[in-house]
Scaffold this motif. Structure first.
Motif, short mmCIF file in Angstrom:
data_model
loop_
_atom_site.label_atom_id
_atom_site.label_comp_id
_atom_site.label_asym_id
_atom_site.label_seq_id
_atom_site.Cartn_x
_atom_site.Cartn_y
_atom_site.Cartn_z
N VAL A 70 0.74 -1.37 0.05
CA VAL A 70 0.08 0.23 0.14
C VAL A 70 0.81 0.86 0.34
N PRO A 71 1.56 1.75 0.79
CA PRO A 71 2.75 2.56 0.74
C PRO A 71 3.59 2.50 -0.36
N THR A 72 4.45 1.94 -1.01
CA THR A 72 4.57 2.08 -2.18
C THR A 72 4.35 2.21 -2.92
N TYR A 73 2.34 1.93 -3.37
CA TYR A 73 2.26 1.94 -4.54
C TYR A 73 1.66 3.72 -4.33
N ASP A 74 1.42 4.08 -3.02
CA ASP A 74 1.29 5.85 -2.63
C ASP A 74 -0.14 5.37 -2.56
N MET A 75 -1.16 3.87 -2.50
CA MET A 75 -2.76 4.49 -2.02
C MET A 75 -3.22 4.74 -1.42
N GLN A 76 -4.38 5.79 -0.86
CA GLN A 76 -4.83 6.45 0.21
C GLN A 76 -5.68 5.76 1.08
N MET A 77 -5.75 5.45 2.36
CA MET A 77 -6.28 4.58 3.69
C MET A 77 -7.11 5.77 3.96
N ILE A 78 -8.52 5.61 3.48
CA ILE A 78 -9.51 6.19 3.99
C ILE A 78 -10.38 5.77 5.51
N ALA A 79 -9.82 4.90 5.65
CA ALA A 79 -10.13 4.07 7.07
C ALA A 79 -9.92 3.38 7.59
N GLY A 80 -9.28 3.20 9.17
CA GLY A 80 -8.63 2.20 9.66
C GLY A 80 -7.33 2.36 9.14
N ARG A 81 -6.47 0.75 8.98
CA ARG A 81 -5.14 1.74 9.23
C ARG A 81 -4.62 -0.21 7.76
N SER A 82 -3.42 0.11 7.32
CA SER A 82 -3.20 -1.17 6.60
C SER A 82 -2.35 -1.76 7.09
N PHE A 83 -2.09 -2.97 6.67
CA PHE A 83 -1.05 -4.00 7.20
C PHE A 83 -0.38 -3.52 8.07
N ALA A 95 -15.34 0.34 -3.48
CA ALA A 95 -16.87 -0.37 -3.99
C ALA A 95 -17.23 -2.14 -3.16
N ALA A 96 -16.36 -2.68 -2.14
CA ALA A 96 -16.09 -3.97 -1.17
C ALA A 96 -16.78 -3.26 -0.34
N MET A 97 -16.44 -2.73 0.25
CA MET A 97 -17.21 -1.64 1.60
C MET A 97 -19.02 -1.50 1.19
N ARG A 98 -19.09 -1.15 0.09
CA ARG A 98 -21.08 -0.47 -0.85
C ARG A 98 -21.37 -1.99 -0.67
N LEU A 99 -20.44 -2.85 -1.58
CA LEU A 99 -21.57 -3.95 -2.10
C LEU A 99 -21.86 -4.45 -0.84
N TYR A 100 -20.94 -4.55 0.81
CA TYR A 100 -21.76 -5.71 2.30
C TYR A 100 -22.75 -4.80 2.70
N GLY A 101 -22.74 -3.13 1.83
CA GLY A 101 -23.96 -2.28 2.48
C GLY A 101 -23.94 -1.35 3.58
N TYR A 102 -22.31 -0.89 3.82
CA TYR A 102 -22.48 0.47 4.25
C TYR A 102 -21.89 1.59 3.40
N THR A 103 -22.25 2.97 3.60
CA THR A 103 -21.71 4.19 3.37
C THR A 103 -20.33 4.69 3.94
N ASP A 104 -20.11 4.06 4.83
CA ASP A 104 -19.85 4.83 5.58
C ASP A 104 -18.24 3.96 5.97
N PRO A 105 -17.07 4.57 5.58
CA PRO A 105 -16.21 3.74 5.67
C PRO A 105 -15.57 2.96 7.17
N SER A 106 -16.32 4.37 7.92
CA SER A 106 -15.64 4.16 9.50
C SER A 106 -16.14 2.58 10.48
N GLU A 107 -17.62 2.50 9.55
CA GLU A 107 -18.30 1.65 9.82
C GLU A 107 -18.61 0.01 9.73
#
Length: 733
Positions: free
Chosen positions: A630-643, A660-672
């Protein structure tokens, strides 16, 4: 002696005279030259009357017939249409000669016309080659119209059986292994089935030659029964029956064995396994919706992982089948629900479908295709562009020809004054137009042969000009050239044929205002089409620029990816290798992973706790990564933490999701969703973070659901190195 011709005898009503056979007289009248007819007819009737008195009616008529037949000879028979035909040929030859001289006389005009038409025809030929290539996919197979493939759905709901019937887009070509044998057992109409796996990456070695092969597949022994691939050496029936047997394509075989016969030779794979070459086949044609470099026997895969061949939930196979000529595929499809109930009682929300091979490349909307897909809209678009370009070229020709009507007026006036008919003038100008289009076509073929290598590189297609050498294509091409000349020259020929010789010879001829108005209209129409094409080009360029400059959600610049192909030696020493790379002053960071953006990745059946507390099963894509990914590719964490490598539980009990996976399981707020339970491929734990969506697939599709998990031992394949932009060539070396 007084003789009576047939008409005189007929006109005397009071006395009947015997006459020669009427049909013979009509035959003589038909073939005899008009200048000699009356004289010779009188002599014939005189001989008939003389014979009638001496030998009787029967002999006189028979002698008359013989006389008419003897006279059927050159000098007496009429010329029929021969002279007319000769005259037509001479006129035709004269028209071509005049047209050729006119082309040479007006070199500038001719050059513009020929060049314009040639470019238009060349563009059409190139587009026709592209369209022909797109429409030819898979048609080389003998059983093209009897071959189908299996589509499957993999859906899940909290309340089984509650989902509506799947949409076509919800099916995927990628399926399970047991479905092929089960279909053949339950459907007598299925003659044979063929399965192959996703491509595998293997290290091949023969003597001192060692190469990484990326496009090898495991395949059933029925490969050559279902599909029309030709074996150069080996037996189709037995080439893929035994474990550890492999069939190589001609190109790959030449890489290892040169001109020697590879049959029976042993290749070492991944430095541990020995495979026997049991066949060499022709390279898979470029117009196939999936390709490969070699086939490994399916019995080999069965020995390696026996359990997946009875596992309806394991997805890594593409299944095709061949039906009888009398089979009704619609009737087979109606029996699918019973088949699913019998074999998969727990699949309330899932089903299978059959798709013809003819739909695989251009018409399929199913996911997880085994190869690149074509675009029907592209075919329509390019075909329209070809028509537009040709219309512009023809209008250009018509405008130039009508604009020069004043220059040709004197020629036309003189021709008419000496008896030339209007239709002969039309024919003359049409022949000139066809002559120009023929010269343009020859030049166009030359332009295409020069431009084709660049077009192939641009389109990534194998376009071969020789594909137009079939008799159908040659006739179509010649007919097209003739039609172009006819259409482009029709209006100028008609306009020029209207010229009045009296006006021309008196010097009072002027161009018609109607002709000028038409030329202006044609110019406006021509410019409109040109503007439309230029605007389309600008839009395409802006789209390409958008693709190049769009933020994909990760850093791709100065990213060097090394594929080590699951090499166990690399994986065992991975930390040492990474540390050694990081010692290089131009390497800023490094990460290992199973896949990188743009690569193939599998789906994973994943249960995650919903907002209501139920464990919902879905199948997002899966990336298996290391903490540094995740840090090598400069991906952005919008909730929680990385490995984290400092938290031991992360390797077995944590999971990352994208938005997209978060929404697939019925969530709208990443922190939830952070902290919710998950179950995936034998792991149980909690979701620890949400990554901002990044485009790990084509920009033609929306970002799909993705789960990222800590890679287990032996699951890594790629090293990603972020390097300094300076001295890249030196760094790679």
């Amino acid at each position: 002696m007084l003789s009576l011709n047939s008409q005189q005898a007929t006109d005397m009503p009071h006395k009947k005279y015997p006459l020669p056979p009427r049909w013979v007289s009509k035959f003589f009248q038909w073939y005899c030259h008009p200048d000699y007819y009356e004289d010779i007819e009188g002599d014939l009737l005189e001989r008939f009357e003389s014979g009638l008195e001496e030998h009787g009616l029967k002999n006189a008529r028979w002698n008359y017939i013989k006389d008419v037949v003897r006279l059927f000879r050159p000098g007496i028979i009429r010329s029929l249409e021969i002279s007319s035909r000769i005259n037509h040929y001479s006129m035709f030859k004269n028209y071509l000669k005049v047209g050729y001289r006119n082309i040479l006389k007006h070199k500038g005009f001719s050059l513009i016309n020929v060049t314009g038409l040639a470019i238009g025809i060349a563009c059409c030929i190139i587009i026709m080659l592209y369209v022909q290539n797109e429409l030819s996919y898979d048609r080389y197979h003998k059983n093209y119209n009897q071959t189908y493939r299996v589509l499957q759905t993999f859906r899940s709901a909290a309340d089984p059986g509650s989902l509506p019937p799947p949409a076509p887009e919800e099916f995927q070509v990628w399926g399970c292994a047991p479905i092929g044998p089960a279909l053949q057992a339950d459907f007598p109409e299925i003659k044979s089935f063929f399965r192959f796996t996703s491509p595998v990456n293997l290290l091949f070695q023969y003597q001192n030659k060692k190469f990484q092969e990326d496009n090898m597949v495991f395949a059933d022994s029925t490969a050559f029964k279902v599909f029309s691939w030709r074996l150069i050496s080996g037996r189709e029936e037995t080439a893929l029956t035994k474990p550890n047997s492999i069939v190589l394509t001609q190109n790959v075989a030449a890489k290892y064995f040169g001109k020697n016969d590879p049959l029976g030779k042993t290749i070492t794979i991944d430095q541990t396994k020995s495979f026997v070459v049991t066949g060499v086949m022709e390279d898979v044609p470029h117009n196939s919706h999936f390709t490969f470099d070699g086939l490994i026997s399916m019995t080999t895969a069965h020995n390696w992982r026996t359990e997946i061949f009875d596992w309806w939930g394991y997805v890594d196979f593409y299944t095709y089948f061949l039906v009888d000529e009398q089979a009704n595929i619609a009737a087979l499809a109606q029996r699918i629900p019973d088949f699913v109930k019998r074999h998969l009682p727990g699949w309330q929300d899932n089903t299978i479908a059959f798709e013809p091979l003819s739909d695989a490349y251009l018409y399929s909307v199913a996911a997880r295709q085994p190869g690149a897909m074509g675009s029907l809209s592209n075919i329509y678009m390019f075909s329209s562009i070809a028509v537009f370009i040709l219309i512009i070229a023809c209008i250009n020709f018509m405008n130039l020809s009508t604009a020069r009507s004043m220059e040709r007026a004197k020629e036309i006036g003189i021709r008419k004054s000496i008896g030339a008919h209007r239709h002969s003038l039309v024919v003359q100008f049409l022949l000139e137009s066809i002559l120009l289009s023929t010269i343009s076509a020859i030049l166009a073929v030359a332009l295409v042969s020069i431009a084709l290598p660049w077009v192939q590189e641009l389109s990534a297609k194998t376009l071969d000009l020789s594909s137009l050498l079939s008799w159908k294509s040659v006739i179509a091409f010649m007919g097209g050239v003739f039609l172009i000349g006819l259409l482009a020259g029709s209006y100028p020929a008609w306009i020029l044929a209207q010229v009045r010789s009296a006006q021309v010879l008196k010097g009072t001829f002027k161009s018609s205002s109607k002709g000028a108005a038409l030329r202006k209209s044609l110019v406006i129409f021509q410019l409109s089409l040109s503007i439309a094409l230029i605007a389309g080009t600008a839009i395409v360029f802006s789209q390409l620029d958008f693709i190049r400059s769009r933020d994909l959600g990760f850093t791709k610049e100065q990213m060097l990816v090394i594929d080590f192909g699951w090499d166990s030696g690399v994986q065992e020493q991975l930390n040492i290798i990474k540390a050694e790379f990081l010692r290089h002053p131009d390497v800023h960071s490094i990460a290992a992973s199973r896949a990188v953006p743009g690569n193939f990745l599998p789906d994973a059946g994943t249960r995650i706790e919903s907002p209501e507390g139920a464990m919902i099963m879905q199948s997002p894509g899966i990336y298996e990564i290391e903490p540094d990914f995740v840090p090598t590719y400069d991906m952005q964490m919008i909730a929680g933490r990385s490995f984290s490598a400092n938290i031991p539980k992360d390797s077995t009990e944590t999971l990352l999701l994208n938005e997209a996976a978060m929404r697939l399981y019925g969530y709208t707020d990443p922190s939830e969703i952070v902290g919710k339970k998950f179950s995936q491929w034998g792991r149980n734990g909690i979701v620890v973070g949400v990554v901002k969506d990044f485009n790990y697939k084509s920009l033609h599709t929306k970002v799909e659901p993705l789960a990222l998990r800590f890679a287990p031992v032996g699951a890594l394949r790629h090293l990603s190195l972020q390097v300094s932009p300076e001295n890249i060539t030196k760094t790679i070396a």
